[in-house]
Scaffold this motif. Structure first.
Motif, PDB file in Angstrom:
ATOM      1  N   GLN A  60      51.202   3.279  26.463  1.00  0.00           N
ATOM      2  CA  GLN A  60      51.860   2.880  27.106  1.00  0.00           C
ATOM      3  C   GLN A  60      51.418   2.139  28.866  1.00  0.00           C
ATOM      4  O   GLN A  60      51.565   1.936  29.874  1.00  0.00           O
ATOM      5  N   VAL A  61      50.465   3.804  28.970  1.00  0.00           N
ATOM      6  CA  VAL A  61      50.060   4.068  30.314  1.00  0.00           C
ATOM      7  C   VAL A  61      49.114   2.671  30.544  1.00  0.00           C
ATOM      8  O   VAL A  61      48.609   2.459  31.400  1.00  0.00           O
ATOM      9  N   LEU A  62      48.017   2.813  29.594  1.00  0.00           N
ATOM     10  CA  LEU A  62      46.969   0.961  29.651  1.00  0.00           C
ATOM     11  C   LEU A  62      47.540   0.018  29.956  1.00  0.00           C
ATOM     12  O   LEU A  62      47.115  -0.473  30.708  1.00  0.00           O
ATOM     13  N   ASP A  63      49.514  -0.144  29.142  1.00  0.00           N
ATOM     14  CA  ASP A  63      49.806  -1.113  29.210  1.00  0.00           C
ATOM     15  C   ASP A  63      50.178  -1.540  30.995  1.00  0.00           C
ATOM     16  O   ASP A  63      50.059  -2.203  32.109  1.00  0.00           O
ATOM     17  N   TYR A  64      50.745   0.045  31.042  1.00  0.00           N
ATOM     18  CA  TYR A  64      50.507  -0.161  32.896  1.00  0.00           C
ATOM     19  C   TYR A  64      48.859  -0.351  33.837  1.00  0.00           C
ATOM     20  O   TYR A  64      50.098  -0.751  35.046  1.00  0.00           O
ATOM     21  N   LEU A  65      48.248   0.471  33.164  1.00  0.00           N
ATOM     22  CA  LEU A  65      47.566  -0.053  34.310  1.00  0.00           C
ATOM     23  C   LEU A  65      46.825  -0.933  34.894  1.00  0.00           C
ATOM     24  O   LEU A  65      46.571  -1.443  35.740  1.00  0.00           O
ATOM     25  N   LYS A  66      47.207  -2.642  33.232  1.00  0.00           N
ATOM     26  CA  LYS A  66      46.525  -3.493  33.233  1.00  0.00           C
ATOM     27  C   LYS A  66      47.761  -4.428  34.234  1.00  0.00           C
ATOM     28  O   LYS A  66      47.496  -5.812  35.182  1.00  0.00           O
ATOM     29  N   THR A  67      48.700  -3.890  34.409  1.00  0.00           N
ATOM     30  CA  THR A  67      49.909  -4.465  35.743  1.00  0.00           C
ATOM     31  C   THR A  67      49.257  -4.767  37.487  1.00  0.00           C
ATOM     32  O   THR A  67      49.622  -5.055  38.258  1.00  0.00           O
ATOM     33  N   LEU A  68      48.671  -2.994  37.282  1.00  0.00           N
ATOM     34  CA  LEU A  68      48.673  -3.024  39.295  1.00  0.00           C
ATOM     35  C   LEU A  68      46.863  -4.073  39.327  1.00  0.00           C
ATOM     36  O   LEU A  68      46.054  -3.681  38.695  1.00  0.00           O
ATOM     37  N   ASN A  69      47.079  -4.310  40.036  1.00  0.00           N
ATOM     38  CA  ASN A  69      45.494  -4.906  40.991  1.00  0.00           C
ATOM     39  C   ASN A  69      45.229  -4.928  42.724  1.00  0.00           C
ATOM     40  O   ASN A  69      43.947  -4.025  42.167  1.00  0.00           O
ATOM     41  N   GLN A  70      45.364  -6.009  42.324  1.00  0.00           N
ATOM     42  CA  GLN A  70      45.312  -5.660  44.183  1.00  0.00           C
ATOM     43  C   GLN A  70      45.634  -4.636  45.221  1.00  0.00           C
ATOM     44  O   GLN A  70      46.823  -4.152  45.164  1.00  0.00           O
ATOM     45  N   ASP A  71      45.237  -4.938  46.337  1.00  0.00           N
ATOM     46  CA  ASP A  71      45.405  -4.216  47.417  1.00  0.00           C
ATOM     47  C   ASP A  71      46.127  -2.762  47.312  1.00  0.00           C
ATOM     48  O   ASP A  71      45.155  -1.917  46.366  1.00  0.00           O
ATOM     49  N   GLU A  72      47.290  -2.451  47.073  1.00  0.00           N
ATOM     50  CA  GLU A  72      47.960  -0.831  47.156  1.00  0.00           C
ATOM     51  C   GLU A  72      47.968  -0.694  45.626  1.00  0.00           C
ATOM     52  O   GLU A  72      47.897   0.586  45.337  1.00  0.00           O
ATOM     53  N   GLY A  73      48.266  -1.851  44.797  1.00  0.00           N
ATOM     54  CA  GLY A  73      47.957  -1.565  43.562  1.00  0.00           C
ATOM     55  C   GLY A  73      46.266  -1.788  43.081  1.00  0.00           C
ATOM     56  O   GLY A  73      46.540  -0.060  41.941  1.00  0.00           O
ATOM     57  N   ALA A  74      45.663  -1.632  43.328  1.00  0.00           N
ATOM     58  CA  ALA A  74      44.457  -1.211  42.798  1.00  0.00           C
ATOM     59  C   ALA A  74      44.579   0.281  43.394  1.00  0.00           C
ATOM     60  O   ALA A  74      43.510   1.025  42.194  1.00  0.00           O
ATOM     61  N   ARG A  75      44.856   0.649  43.781  1.00  0.00           N
ATOM     62  CA  ARG A  75      45.136   2.417  44.533  1.00  0.00           C
ATOM     63  C   ARG A  75      46.059   2.488  43.952  1.00  0.00           C
ATOM     64  O   ARG A  75      45.169   3.799  43.373  1.00  0.00           O
ATOM     65  N   ARG A  76      46.792   2.383  43.965  1.00  0.00           N
ATOM     66  CA  ARG A  76      47.892   3.498  42.146  1.00  0.00           C
ATOM     67  C   ARG A  76      46.856   3.324  40.931  1.00  0.00           C
ATOM     68  O   ARG A  76      47.015   4.347  40.211  1.00  0.00           O
ATOM     69  N   GLN A  77      46.751   2.140  40.467  1.00  0.00           N
ATOM     70  CA  GLN A  77      45.623   2.288  39.254  1.00  0.00           C
ATOM     71  C   GLN A  77      44.381   2.756  39.029  1.00  0.00           C
ATOM     72  O   GLN A  77      44.529   3.729  38.072  1.00  0.00           O
ATOM     73  N   GLY A  78      43.579   2.921  40.276  1.00  0.00           N
ATOM     74  CA  GLY A  78      42.317   3.521  40.317  1.00  0.00           C
ATOM     75  C   GLY A  78      43.194   5.428  40.398  1.00  0.00           C
ATOM     76  O   GLY A  78      42.426   6.648  39.338  1.00  0.00           O
ATOM     77  N   THR A  79      43.810   5.939  40.899  1.00  0.00           N
ATOM     78  CA  THR A  79      44.774   7.199  41.716  1.00  0.00           C
ATOM     79  C   THR A  79      45.054   7.826  39.844  1.00  0.00           C
ATOM     80  O   THR A  79      44.837   8.728  38.947  1.00  0.00           O
ATOM     81  N   LEU A  80      46.285   6.957  38.803  1.00  0.00           N
ATOM     82  CA  LEU A  80      46.763   6.819  37.638  1.00  0.00           C
ATOM     83  C   LEU A  80      45.746   7.041  36.421  1.00  0.00           C
ATOM     84  O   LEU A  80      45.054   7.763  35.660  1.00  0.00           O
TER      85      LEU A  80
END
Length: 321
Positions: free
Chosen positions: A228-248
């Motif tokens: 579930q976590v990995l699937d969610y990470l795939k939905t985060l991409n550019q800009d602020e999403g990329a920052r959140r992706q990196g943090t998670l």
């Protein structure tokens, strides 16, 4: 609060009368519930944890008082915290059925938590308070034995299902943070000896005795949660999403490093991938990354930790382009 000293039964009777008298004053009702929980714990202390038939009946009566009273409260967070606290008190007094009822009740009202609550006259997001409660709840679940009629890890599953269905804020990572927080609990549950237990209460470590089927079931739940976590990470991409992706991604990496068996090649590779993902866009804190690498290097020198040396060679620092 009126005190009847060591006459605990009279004290409980007083609380019953006070509840009827002050039923419209929520702070008073909350205090009464705390008083009754304190009565149960005082009874346990006086008996040295070894209840007689009489005191066992008394602490069950205390649990019944709280269970009947808590639903009358309008504040959902007051109900949540008191269900959890009363469940912990019931567990400490070996009232397993009552503890089970309290914890199930807490899970059942999670959908009622509003997205915004009033805190000292100001409107605030409820998510930080909800996450704090869930983490507290998770730490309690380690010592709660499975109900013989409910199946393996039924409370953990129930909580995760509620988290899945809850309506979180838009662009919120709270649900995934709960999933990551659940992994240390599941890892602790798979150990032969638990980190902590309650005297005279057999936790799952005793009930299952390290049964491979139980451990395998924990592994399946872990795989589902990580998926579930990995699937969610795939939905985060550019800009602020990329920052959140990196943090998670870094949060999950840290969790696997602390609680996972990285001798497993698949898990080891996943950890490396998460590290690379967390550093992909240069948002990861360099100081934290350096300290993490130093920690892994130190751990790799311990017996049976040679696999970390190989993993360390595949972890590199990347700066933002």
């Amino acid at each position: 609060m009126v005190s009847f000293g060591r006459d605990f039964e009279q004290q409980l009777s007083f609380c019953v009368e006070a509840r009827a008298t002050f039923c419209n004053l929520e702070p008073v009702v909350i205090q009464l519930i705390h008083t009754v929980n304190h009565l149960a714990m005082e009874t346990r202390r006086v008996m040295g944890g070894n209840h007689s038939r009489k005191t066992a009946a008394f602490v069950r009566a205390c649990a019944a008082y709280s269970f009947i009273t808590i639903p009358s409260l309008s504040s959902v967070f007051s109900r949540l915290h008191l269900y959890l606290l009363s469940g912990q008190v019931a567990l400490a007094n070996q009232c397993l059925s009552q503890a089970d009822s309290f914890l199930k009740a807490a899970v059942s009202i999670l959908p009622e938590v509003p997205r915004v609550i009033n805190v000292e006259g100001k409107q605030r997001s409820s998510e930080p308070f909800l996450l704090d409660f869930i983490n507290n709840f998770l730490s309690t679940l380690l010592v709660v034995p499975d109900h013989p009629e409910q199946g393996v890890l039924y409370l953990v599953r129930g909580l995760l299902n509620m988290v899945q269905d809850y309506t979180w804020e838009d662009n919120s990572d709270a649900k995934v943070r709960v999933y990551i927080s659940a992994l240390p609990l599941l890892a602790a549950m798979s150990q032969e000896s638990y980190l902590y237990t309650i005297p005279k209460v057999d936790s799952n470590e005793t009930l299952y005795g390290g049964d491979p089927k139980f451990v395998a079931e924990i592994s399946r739940v872990c795989e589902t949660v990580i998926g579930q976590v990995l699937d969610y990470l795939k939905t985060l991409n550019q800009d602020e999403g990329a920052r959140r992706q990196g943090t998670l991604a870094f949060a999950l990496f840290s969790c696997l490093l602390a609680h996972g068996d990285l001798r497993n090649n698949k898990l080891n590779q996943l950890a490396v991938n998460l590290w690379n993902l967390s550093h992909k866009n240069g948002y990861c804190d360099t100081r934290t990354s350096v300290r993490t690498l130093e920690h892994i290097k130190q751990q790799a020198q311990q017996p049976d930790m040679a696999h970390l040396s190989d993993m360390l060679l595949r972890l590199s620092l990347q700066s933002r382009a």
